[in-house]
Design a protein around this motif. Structure first.
Motif, short mmCIF file in Angstrom:
data_model
loop_
_atom_site.label_atom_id
_atom_site.label_comp_id
_atom_site.label_asym_id
_atom_site.label_seq_id
_atom_site.Cartn_x
_atom_site.Cartn_y
_atom_site.Cartn_z
N ALA A 172 20.99 -0.84 -11.73
CA ALA A 172 19.78 -1.50 -11.83
C ALA A 172 18.87 -1.17 -10.69
N ALA A 173 19.31 -1.04 -9.57
CA ALA A 173 18.36 -0.83 -8.31
C ALA A 173 17.82 0.62 -8.50
N ALA A 174 18.60 1.42 -9.00
CA ALA A 174 18.29 2.80 -9.19
C ALA A 174 17.32 3.40 -10.55
N THR A 175 17.10 2.21 -11.21
CA THR A 175 16.61 2.12 -12.46
C THR A 175 14.97 2.48 -12.70
N TRP A 176 14.46 3.31 -13.39
CA TRP A 176 12.88 3.54 -13.60
C TRP A 176 12.39 2.59 -14.11
N HIS A 177 12.66 1.89 -15.40
CA HIS A 177 11.75 1.35 -16.19
C HIS A 177 12.63 0.22 -16.98
N ARG A 178 12.92 -1.14 -16.53
CA ARG A 178 13.89 -1.86 -16.82
C ARG A 178 13.81 -2.28 -18.46
N PRO A 179 12.35 -2.77 -18.81
CA PRO A 179 12.32 -2.99 -20.36
C PRO A 179 12.78 -2.05 -21.30
N THR A 180 12.46 -0.64 -20.85
CA THR A 180 12.86 0.36 -21.69
C THR A 180 14.47 0.58 -21.57
N ALA A 181 15.05 0.17 -20.59
CA ALA A 181 16.68 0.24 -20.15
C ALA A 181 17.24 -0.88 -21.22
N LEU A 182 16.55 -2.03 -21.36
CA LEU A 182 17.08 -3.17 -22.41
C LEU A 182 16.98 -2.64 -23.56
N GLU A 183 15.73 -1.90 -24.22
CA GLU A 183 15.69 -1.61 -25.62
C GLU A 183 16.67 -0.46 -25.80
N SER A 184 16.95 0.32 -24.93
CA SER A 184 18.02 1.28 -25.05
C SER A 184 19.43 0.65 -25.02
N ALA A 185 19.65 -0.29 -24.49
CA ALA A 185 20.99 -1.04 -24.48
C ALA A 185 21.18 -1.56 -25.78
N ARG A 186 20.08 -2.29 -26.41
CA ARG A 186 20.22 -2.82 -27.66
C ARG A 186 20.50 -1.45 -28.71
N ALA A 187 19.82 -0.56 -28.61
CA ALA A 187 19.91 0.57 -29.56
C ALA A 187 21.51 1.05 -29.50
N LEU A 188 22.09 1.22 -28.24
CA LEU A 188 23.47 1.73 -28.23
C LEU A 188 24.42 0.54 -28.82
N ARG A 189 24.11 -0.55 -28.73
CA ARG A 189 24.88 -1.57 -28.98
C ARG A 189 25.01 -1.56 -30.57
N ALA A 190 23.83 -1.45 -31.17
CA ALA A 190 23.55 -1.15 -32.69
C ALA A 190 24.58 0.12 -33.28
N LEU A 191 25.01 1.05 -32.27
CA LEU A 191 25.83 1.88 -32.67
C LEU A 191 27.23 1.45 -33.12
N GLU A 192 27.64 0.20 -32.73
CA GLU A 192 29.04 -0.63 -32.88
C GLU A 192 29.77 0.45 -32.42
N PRO A 193 29.84 0.93 -30.90
CA PRO A 193 31.10 1.57 -30.42
C PRO A 193 32.28 0.62 -30.46
N THR A 194 33.42 1.64 -30.51
CA THR A 194 34.77 0.97 -30.41
C THR A 194 35.15 0.88 -28.96
N ARG A 195 34.49 1.86 -28.15
CA ARG A 195 34.83 2.08 -26.66
C ARG A 195 33.84 2.01 -25.97
N LEU A 196 33.75 1.69 -24.78
CA LEU A 196 32.53 1.83 -24.11
C LEU A 196 33.05 2.65 -22.71
N ALA A 197 32.55 3.98 -22.57
CA ALA A 197 33.02 4.70 -21.56
C ALA A 197 31.82 4.86 -20.42
N PRO A 198 31.81 4.00 -19.61
CA PRO A 198 30.38 4.14 -18.40
C PRO A 198 30.63 5.18 -17.33
N GLY A 199 29.58 5.44 -16.60
CA GLY A 199 29.36 6.04 -15.54
C GLY A 199 30.26 5.35 -14.21
#
Ligand SMILES: [Zn+2]
Length: 220
Positions: A172-199
């Protein structure tokens, strides 16, 4: 599909993804990680390196890997390709967030610049801006695994980059624009992933509930 995670100290990850013609590597971790990635490949040919974003802990071993793998395809979003080339200007029509975190750049240039909806073998490119302006995730259409880069991290608990997780504040400290990051988090959730493989952090199976909780915290 089995997920092959290569990790340095459990802190930062790269992934090897099987395709018919060989492997796709997602992210390259810190400098001096090429050996670990090559050895995890176990002699299988690495055809492509796909980058979620241009931060130094994801592109750190790109030059070394590209040198070891002549002809390898290098893929990053068109937007973060500029950051890879150390161009840190923001376009006037972009959110004027501050570019945070390290952008060391690489000598290696993209052989193909990615856009939302592109395919890399079985992976679908999903725009997930916010952490960086051109951050993308990769969705494995065969099994629903979501390689989410830093859009979510699981180290210190599953979190978005929209709000600092005190147990692992770095993404989060290295994040450019947090409201946009939240929107993207929602869009990724909507994909209904079966597995989350993070950095950063472990792979999480059936992540719907923890993603919902992370979004709620990010919005709070
Ligand atoms: Zn990052």
């Amino acid at each position: 599909m089995p997920v092959t995670r290569v990790s340095r100290f459990g802190f930062v990850n790269a992934y090897l993804i099987e395709e018919d013609d060989g492997l796709t590597v997602v992210d390259t971790m810190l400098p001096r990680s090429a050996k670990a990635i090559l050895s995890a490949a176990g002699g299988r040919p690495i055809r492509r390196i796909a980058l979620t974003h241009a931060h130094g802990d994801h592109v750190g071993s790109l030059d070394a890997l590209a040198a070891a793998l002549p002809g390898v395809e290098v893929l990053i979003s068109a937007r973060d390709a500029r950051l890879l080339a150390k161009d840190k200007t923001l376009a006037p029509d972009e959110q004027q967030g501050k570019l945070r975190g390290s952008y060391p750049g690489t000598k290696t240039r993209a052989s193909r610049e990615l856009a939302h909806g592109d395919r890399i073998g079985s992976l679908e490119v999903v725009a997930a801006p916010g952490h960086t302006p051109g951050h993308v995730a990769f969705f494995d259409t065969r099994d629903g695994t979501l390689y989410c880069g830093d859009a979510y991290s699981t180290l210190g608990g599953v979190a978005t980059t929209a709000k600092v997780n005190p147990r692992f504040p770095l993404p989060a400290a290295a994040t450019w624009h947090r409201p946009t990051a939240l929107e993207s988090a929602r869009a990724l959730r909507a994909l209904e992933p079966t597995r989350l493989a993070p950095g950063h952090g472990k792979v999480v199976d059936s992540p719907a509930g923890v993603m919902d909780a992370a979004i709620a915290r990010g919005a709070g």
